[in-house]
Structure formats: C-alpha cells, structure tokens
Design a protein around this motif. Structure first.
Motif, mmCIF file in Angstrom:
data_model
loop_
_atom_site.group_PDB
_atom_site.id
_atom_site.type_symbol
_atom_site.label_atom_id
_atom_site.label_comp_id
_atom_site.label_asym_id
_atom_site.label_seq_id
_atom_site.Cartn_x
_atom_site.Cartn_y
_atom_site.Cartn_z
ATOM 1 N N ILE A 70 -1.458 -4.118 3.046
ATOM 2 C CA ILE A 70 -1.507 -3.157 4.140
ATOM 3 C C ILE A 70 -0.657 -3.582 5.340
ATOM 4 O O ILE A 70 -0.113 -2.728 6.057
ATOM 5 C CB ILE A 70 -2.975 -2.944 4.566
ATOM 6 N N ALA B 270 0.814 -1.215 0.000
ATOM 7 C CA ALA B 270 0.000 0.000 0.000
ATOM 8 C C ALA B 270 0.845 1.260 0.000
ATOM 9 O O ALA B 270 0.437 2.291 -0.549
ATOM 10 C CB ALA B 270 -0.926 -0.003 1.215
ATOM 11 N N LEU C 4 -6.533 2.746 4.130
ATOM 12 C CA LEU C 4 -5.649 2.521 2.988
ATOM 13 C C LEU C 4 -6.349 1.760 1.870
ATOM 14 O O LEU C 4 -5.884 1.745 0.725
ATOM 15 C CB LEU C 4 -4.398 1.760 3.432
#
Length: 464
Positions: free
Chosen positions: A358, A135, A410
């Motif tokens: 993430i 991410a 995110l």
C-alpha cells in the motif's frame, strides 16, 4: 431435487467418516488418520465444487450440514479452552518451587513470541518486495470495495482504543465474563487471573499448609478430568479435519485465486521461510528439527484447516507436553500466550506485506530504513492482544496501517483469498507458540529429551 443431492453428499461424508473409524479400529496411527482426513477432505471439496459450483444452493446447504462435524469439532475444542488454560496454569504455578521461575518462564515465552514476529515482519517486507507486490496492480471489484468500506468503519473503533487501553484490556475486571470468551483478550485475562490464584496458593502454603494442600488436591483432580475431556475430543480430530477441509475447498473462489495468485504465492513463500526460521531456532537449541516436525504435524494440520489459534490450544498443549517433552507449566503458558500475542503469520507477515503493497500508492518508498524500522517496531508492539480466531489478522493490519498513516480500505482487495492465506498463517502462528514453549523449556532446563526422542509419544498419550 436439492434435498436429494444434499442427502447423497451427506451420505458420502458419513461413508468417509466410517472409513476413518475403520482405520482407527485397525490401529492406523493418529498422524496417518489425520493426513487421510485432510486428503479426503480436499478431494471431496474439489469434487463438490466441480459438480455443483461454488455459489450453488446445493453446495451451500451441503456445507451447512458438513459444518455439524467440522464446526462442531471446533466448538468442542473452544468449550474446553478456558477450563484447560485456567486449571493448567494454576496447577503449574503451585508446582513451582520459587515464584521467580514464573518470571523467567513468562519472559522467555513472550520474548521469543515477539522477537520471531518482528523477524516475520522483515520476511514479509522482503517477500513482498521480491515479488514486486503493489496494491494498485489489482482491480477492486464490488466485494473488495464493500470490504474496504467495512475496514474503514472498523478502523474508527480501533483508533478509539489506544495502546495503554489495549494493555489494560489484558487485565480481567470480570473474570466470569472472560470465562465466556467474550473479549478478544479473554484468554490472556484468564491467564493473568490464574497466575494470581497460583501465586496466592504459594503464599497460603507458607502460612496455612493444610488449606493449600486441600486446594492443591482439588486442582489436581479437576486437571485430571479436564485432560481426560481433552483426550476424548482429540480423538475426533481426523473427522473434524475431513469436514473442515471439504467445506474450505468447496467454498474457495477459483477465480479469486487466479486473480490474486501472485499474492497467494508470495504469502506462502513468506510463511515457508518463517517455518525455516523456526526450525533453525530449534536446531540451535540442540534439537532435531525433523523430529520436531514429526511431532507437531497433526496440530499444524488442524490449525491449517480450522483457522483458529485459540481452538488449537488443547492440541497445542497436548503436543508440547506429551510429544515434544516441554515442561507442563511452560506448555500451558506458551500455548495460551501464543494464541493472543506474537502471532508470526497474522501479526507479523500479513500486516508487513500489506504495508509494503500500500505504501507506494501514497508516494512512500517501502524499502527505506525510515519506513521499515517503524514498521517492524509497530508490528512488535501491536502483536499483543491479537484475537486467536478468524479476523485477528485484519485487526493487526488495521493497527499497523493506521499507525503508519496508510489507507486501510485497500486491504479489502484480498477478501477473495483471505481464507486460503489465513490457513497458512494460522499454522505458522501455532508452530510459533510451540517453538516458544520448546525453546523456553530447553533454556530453563526442564525439557524431557526422552519424550522428544520417542517417536510414538503422541500415540501412547492419546491411546487410540
């Protein structure tokens, strides 16, 4: 001038629809017309975006008019979903010889749906790792930041609903409300209600056979009418796919695809690999996977363009029963369950890839056994009750990410390519439900091999 250009664009769409009608009158196969509608839609959408630009007022107005055909077709399918699910399952159960068959049928279907979703999660983890997705490699623009804020707000609503609450949401407290499709789990609630009605009829049959027989005749009559409506709507499929695909391509952000190209590619690699798993499972049950693909292609194309597993239920049931040779009761149950649970793309691959992307941002190694095992188990459990319409993948991702204590904001980085990826995910979801129905019917020994091996089974049934 805007009105003039919109009128010209609308005339072009009408001309292409006229071409598809001509193909129908010339007895081109249903599959060929579906593929033609898909191809023409892609070309038309690309031309419209090249001429006017994705953000132009002309294109926005044009796609709104095109939506009468595309979105209108989806609405017609959604209109018939609840009546079809209800009457189909009631009829299926009252035709069973023993209620124990219902338990076996449900167990096989749910087991295959959840099991394949957990396999899909592993494929998502592997694909994200091979492509080295993270991410923090992607810059978040204004739209992505806003999307992240929305997800954080939505998370608070999701966290308020515990797993027992989600399970309880399957049980209908007001069946008339669920008939409106108001809740994400309305389809499952209707399935449960219909199963109870069917079981009740079996009980009445033992004590008052005349009353049960009268009710059975009513159900059979209603079922015949509902299936006729389904057939009439299915004949519009090439037109709906044409308009839906034109709108999708015309409104797709080229810049977003270029920026997120790596994630898009990785997502479709994962989706492709999961399709391969489906076809391997089909072959392990003694069926020709190429024949299976031939039979399900029209349904997958609609799922791809519409991005709605629930809207695909009528086509799904029709294909399973009349093209694949799946038992009617199994087909009804698999299509209904598959629209709201065990979705391989939305509830399996997508949240797994997000979690792997993430995790490094908060100092977690996503390739450790201590991370992958909980991830796969959570995905399997959370895949119950995922809405079979646009947004179901986001709901699944929120549950998985929050359960692993990962930041959900995110996930907003993918907004620019969400629609493009969701098309492939939905097609995989629907294929998963058809695989579940096929394998279950085969395992229960009520599969019709003659129908499966009949190359013209779909054309004969739709009679177009």
């Amino acid at each position: 001038m805007i009105g003039l250009f919109v009128s010209i664009n609308s005339i072009v769409l009408l001309g292409l629809i006229a071409l598809l009608i001509w193909m129908q009158k010339k007895h081109f196969s249903f599959t060929k017309r579906v593929f033609t509608g898909l191809g023409l839609g892609i070309i038309l959408g690309a031309i419209l975006q090249a001429i006017y630009g994705a953000e132009s007022e002309v294109l926005t107005t044009t796609t709104a008019w095109y939506g009468i055909v595309g979105s209108g077709y989806i609405k017609l399918l959604m209109m018939i979903v609840i009546p079809l699910v209800m009457v189909s399952i009631i009829q299926s159960i009252i035709n069973l010889e023993k209620t124990s068959q219902l338990g076996k049928m449900s167990g096989w279907i749910i087991g295959i749906l959840i099991g394949t979703t957990m396999i899909a999660a592993l494929i998502g983890v592997g694909t994200a790792s091979v492509f080295n997705l993270s991410a923090d490699q992607i810059n978040m623009g204004e739209a992505e930041s806003e999307r992240g804020s929305v997800l954080e707000t939505t998370l608070s609503e999701v966290e308020e609903q515990t797993t027992p609450d989600r399970i309880l949401s399957f049980i209908p407290s007001n069946v008339f409300l669920d008939m409106t499709g108001e809740r994400p789990t309305s389809v499952i609630a209707i399935v449960i209600f219909s199963m109870i009605v069917g079981i009740a009829v079996l009980g009445v049959r033992r004590k008052s056979p005349e009353q049960a027989e009268f009710f059975t005749k009513i159900v059979n009559s209603v079922y015949a009418i509902v299936m006729r409506i389904v057939t009439l709507i299915l004949r519009l499929t090439p037109f709906g796919i044409l308009a839906l695909m034109a709108n999708t391509v015309a409104g797709t952000s080229v810049a977003g695809i270029l920026q997120m190209g790596k994630f898009v590619l990785a997502s479709y690699v994962a989706i492709f690999l999961m399709f391969i798993v489906h076809f391997i499972l089909v072959s392990l049950f003694g069926l020709n996977p190429l024949r299976f693909i031939q039979k399900v292609i029209p349904v997958l194309l609609f799922a791809f363009t519409s991005r709605s597993s629930a809207g695909t239920i009528p086509l799904n049931i029709n294909a399973q029963k009349n093209a694949l040779g799946v038992d009617q009761g199994v087909a009804n149950m698999a299509a209904s369950f598959g629209a709201t649970m065990g979705q391989n793309g939305c509830a399996g691959i997508y949240p797994a890839m997000l979690a792997v992307m993430i995790a490094p941002t908060v100092g977690i190694d996503p390739l450790t056994f201590s991370f992958i095992l909980p991830l796969v188990l959570i995905i399997g459990i959370s895949s119950f009750g995922i809405a079979g319409v646009g947004g179901g993948a986001t709901f699944a991702a929120l549950i998985v990410l929050s359960s692993l204590n990962l930041p959900v904001a995110l996930a907003g980085i993918l907004i620019s390519v969400e629609a493009l990826i969701d098309m492939g995910r939905t097609a995989l979801n629907v294929n998963g439900s058809m695989v579940a129905g096929t394998l279950t019917s085969k395992a229960l020994d009520n599969f019709d091999d003659d129908v499966f091996n009949d190359r013209e089974a779909v054309e004969k049934n739709i009679a177009i």
